[in-house]
Design an enzyme around this catalytic site. Structure first.
Site, PDB file in Angstrom:
ATOM      1  N   ALA A  68      68.814 -26.367   3.460  1.00  0.00           N
ATOM      2  CA  ALA A  68      67.934 -26.004   4.567  1.00  0.00           C
ATOM      3  C   ALA A  68      68.039 -27.085   5.637  1.00  0.00           C
ATOM      4  O   ALA A  68      68.562 -28.162   5.389  1.00  0.00           O
ATOM      5  CB  ALA A  68      66.503 -25.907   4.066  1.00  0.00           C
ATOM      6  N   GLY A 107      69.034 -24.275  -0.263  1.00  0.00           N
ATOM      7  CA  GLY A 107      69.106 -22.963   0.372  1.00  0.00           C
ATOM      8  C   GLY A 107      70.531 -22.425   0.409  1.00  0.00           C
ATOM      9  O   GLY A 107      70.745 -21.210   0.387  1.00  0.00           O
TER      10      GLY A 107
END
Ligand code: NAI
Length: 706
Positions: A68, A107
């Site tokens: 992320a 992520g």
């Protein structure tokens, strides 16, 4: 060959029936808002474009997706969210394939898990390291991973935050195939084409069924919970990871996602997350010292270590472990043999634990030479002196180094307290002298204070930072003063602890309060571990210059006079019967403390654990502010990193200066002023702290400069 670097953040290109989607967000393809938007748009386009039969997602540059965008955390969320993007990928009616090279972390791995087929190149690194930032995987990772690899392996991955190689990931079932070339695009296209030719169907992880053995899964959850409670000392997010994984057993996939979201947001709001993210950025900032900006490091291909005691041997191991050859100098053959044995002992204990082979040790020891003659250092590039803590002895060593070393050699000292300017001034090449302050055990502790004397040249400083990188240490730039950053601040808060002990708190209560705060051990345990004699020698050395009006607690001296130096002598503040590693409270020590209280005319009072922490932290923060104010530390974050990596400060609190910001500087200052009513000499508010409070600012506001 890596994918051609496109100009768009997420590029789309039709290759036959394959829609090639390339993520191009340098440096590491972090999942910022543009990337999320781009992926969503690409999947939507694939869905409606009749020419597309399958989608292939790859990363441009050196990674798939490293995670992320951490800078977006804590900011107002910008749509689409990552969970939404992952769900969209998974829902796609055409097969989505990912080809992973480099990092697929956090992520990035969650995107991959939402795809239908996964290939990873042999050198890829896959992991869910959110726990290290106080978070849990929040885009389906806690629900999809157990469905693919089972509860036990999923918990291990998420609770450790470790990276898996492609082979291990494939063996676990996290990826379907390992690509053995280093051409991610060719491997990905070939895999997608093969799937097309087989008419491979969409295969959604949400429907995968690795959760077959319910009993084993429940047992894995219970075991992980017990282990986490024991080991993680008050950390919040590991237990939330377990809770989220537990949901995979009894809840539907969608309910599980909702639970994951709720727990993720709880973690996001926690001060631990803020502390851990501060630590994450701070340790990346510390390496940017002003001297390293324009200077080129000198080459380091061989290292001389002078002194083969505790530190010299540990430093030699650290250097050997970095692949460099080491020459150790000692006073005589006996001391040299002992130094060599210290080094060998480190490797022998690894062999005993099954973590190293005898052959590997032998190969490393080939790079180790010992000598009693300084002349053997003539060709070495960098010397690290670790002899007795005595300026005359050190200056004599530096005179020898000055005599034998080649021009351009870097001459470093590992002194803990001594004036490095005075050492530099005593030889003909002061510009080559720098402080490299390692922490014990030097082959393990991550912190390296790089101490900058007045005359040092910038390229020597740059070399020191380069060495830190080679040794995998965390370097912090420090100015010359008694104790530099860490030991100088330590001296002050240790006194605060001694004051509390004399005023009525037992050393055992103080240690317990600090363990509850998150430290692995309290200050009196540390002193027993390090050996009380070291501090005693320092106190004796400083006695002549001590302010006669300053409060001086003599309890430690009473223990040292009895030769109760801690673990190595079987007793210190604690008792260590039969070589025990964990001490037991000692009634005789408590009796000595009582006598000392009487001698000092003190009526003992009780302390709450909270008051102990407030005094201990106020002393640490105040001296930290002085150290920044005087330019000994460049910024508050340099103090934070010093304490995180050298002094066991709980990482989830971000470091003492970050902790001060969390508590609020006006509160810290009010405490100091309150404590000063009894001892105004000790509790003098730092001018920097006063100034920040007056301006309504915090320490973090000073981290942005430089
Ligand atoms: P130590 O007493 O274990 O080792 C010192 C070694 O230096 C001995 O083996 C001695 O034979 C050797 N030595 C003395 N004079 C010498 C000379 N002229 N030529 C060659 N070798 C000589 O001491 P330790 O603990 O390793 O400390 C060394 C230095 O590291 C000191 O400056 C100390 O302040 C510093 N330091 C110590 C730390 C610790 O936790 N022990 C932590 C960080 C720094």
């Amino acid at each position: 060959m890596n994918p051609v670097t496109p100009t768009e953040v997420v590029a789309r290109e039709l290759r036959g029936k394959i829609l090639l989607v390339t993520i191009n967000n340098p440096p590491v393809n972090a999942l910022g808002v543009d990337v999320r938007r781009g992926i969503l748009a690409a999947i939507n386009a694939a869905e409606t474009d009749l020419a597309v039969q399958t989608v292939l997602i790859v990363g441009a540059g050196r990674n798939f997706i490293a995670g992320a965008d951490i800078r977006e955390l804590g900011q107002p969320p910008l749509p689409p969210s990552l969970p939404e993007v992952c769900n969209r990928i998974e829902a796609c009616s055409k097969p989505v394939v990912v080809a992973i090279h480099g990092a697929a972390l956090g992520g990035g791995l969650e995107i991959a898990l939402a795809a239908h087929y996964r290939l990873a190149l042999a050198g890829a690194k896959l992991g869910l390291p959110e726990v290290q930032l106080g978070l849990i995987p929040g885009a389906g990772g806690t629900q999809r991973t157990p469905r693919l690899i089972g509860v036990k392996a999923a918990l291990d991955l998420m609770l450790s935050g470790r990276h898996l190689g492609a082979e291990e990931a494939c063996a676990l079932g996290l990826v379907d195939r390992v690509g053995n070339s280093n051409d991610v695009l060719a491997e990905g296209v070939a895999y997608a084409q093969e799937l097309l030719s087989k008419n491979a169907a969409v295969r959604r992880t949400r429907d995968a069924g690795a959760l077959v053995d319910r009993q084993a899964s429940l047992a894995a959850i219970e075991a992980a919970r017990a282990d986490t409670i024991k080991k993680s000392r008050g950390l919040f997010s590991p237990l939330k990871i377990i809770e989220a994984v537990e949901a995979t057993l009894d809840q539907s996939f969608d309910e599980g996602l909702a639970i994951e979201r709720k727990l993720f947001l709880q973690c996001l709001d926690s001060p631990q997350r803020a502390g851990l993210i501060h630590a994450f950025f701070a340790e990346r900032e510390v390496i940017k010292a002003p001297e390293t900006r324009n200077a080129k490091p000198r080459a380091i291909e061989s290292v001389g270590v002078v002194g083969g005691g505790t530190m010299g041997a540990g430093i030699a191991v650290a250097v050997l472990d970095a692949g460099l050859p080491v020459t150790m100098i000692e006073r005589d053959e006996t001391a040299l043999a002992r130094g060599r044995t210290h080094v060998e002992n480190v490797y022998d204990s690894l062999i005993a634990k099954g973590r190293m082979t005898a052959d590997a040790k032998a190969a490393i020891m080939l790079r180790f030479t010992g000598s009693t003659s300084y002349d053997t250092l003539a060709q070495a590039d960098l010397m690290i002196e670790a002899v007795f803590e005595d300026i005359a002895v050190k200056q004599a060593v530096f005179a020898e180094l000055d005599r034998v070393c080649k021009p351009g050699a870097v001459l470093a000292t590992n002194t803990s307290y001594l004036d490095i300017d005075a050492i530099a001034a005593s030889i003909s090449r002061p510009a080559d002298v720098v402080g490299l302050h390692f922490f014990s055990p030097a082959n393990i502790m991550k912190l390296l204070e790089i101490v900058i004397p007045a005359k040092v040249s910038a390229d020597v400083v740059a070399t020191a930072f380069e060495l830190a990188k080679k040794l995998r240490k965390v370097p912090v730039r420090a100015g010359v003063c008694d104790g530099f950053i860490g030991n100088r601040i330590l001296a002050v808060y240790r006194q605060a602890a001694d004051h509390m002990m004399e005023d009525g708190a037992s050393p055992y209560q103080i240690d317990q309060a600090l363990r509850d705060f998150g430290y692995p051990m309290g200050p009196f345990q540390v002193s027993d571990l390090a050996g009380g004699d070291i501090g005693w020698a320092t106190r004796k050395r400083k006695a002549p210059t001590r302010d006669p009006n300053a409060r001086y607690v003599q309890i430690a001296d009473r223990l040292c006079e009895r030769a109760w130096f801690g673990q190595k002598t079987g007793r210190g503040y604690y008792l260590y019967p039969d070589g025990a590693r964990t001490g037991k409270p000692d009634p005789e020590v408590e009796a000595i403390i009582d006598i000392e209280r009487q001698r000092a005319g003190i009526t003992p009072r009780s302390f709450t654990d909270q008051e102990i922490i407030r005094r201990y932290m106020a002393a640490m923060i105040n001296e930290g502010a002085n150290v920044v104010h005087q330019g000994i530390a460049l910024r508050p974050l340099d103090v934070d990193v010093t304490f995180l990596y050298g002094y066991g400060f709980p990482r989830y609190r971000g470091g003492p200066m970050k902790y001060a910001d969390t508590v609020g500087l006006p509160n810290v200052l009010a405490d100091i002023r309150e404590f000063a009513k009894k001892d105004p000499l000790f509790w003098q508010p730092s001018p920097l702290l006063v100034d920040l409070v007056e301006r309504g600012a915090n320490f973090d506001s000073l981290n942005q400069t430089n």
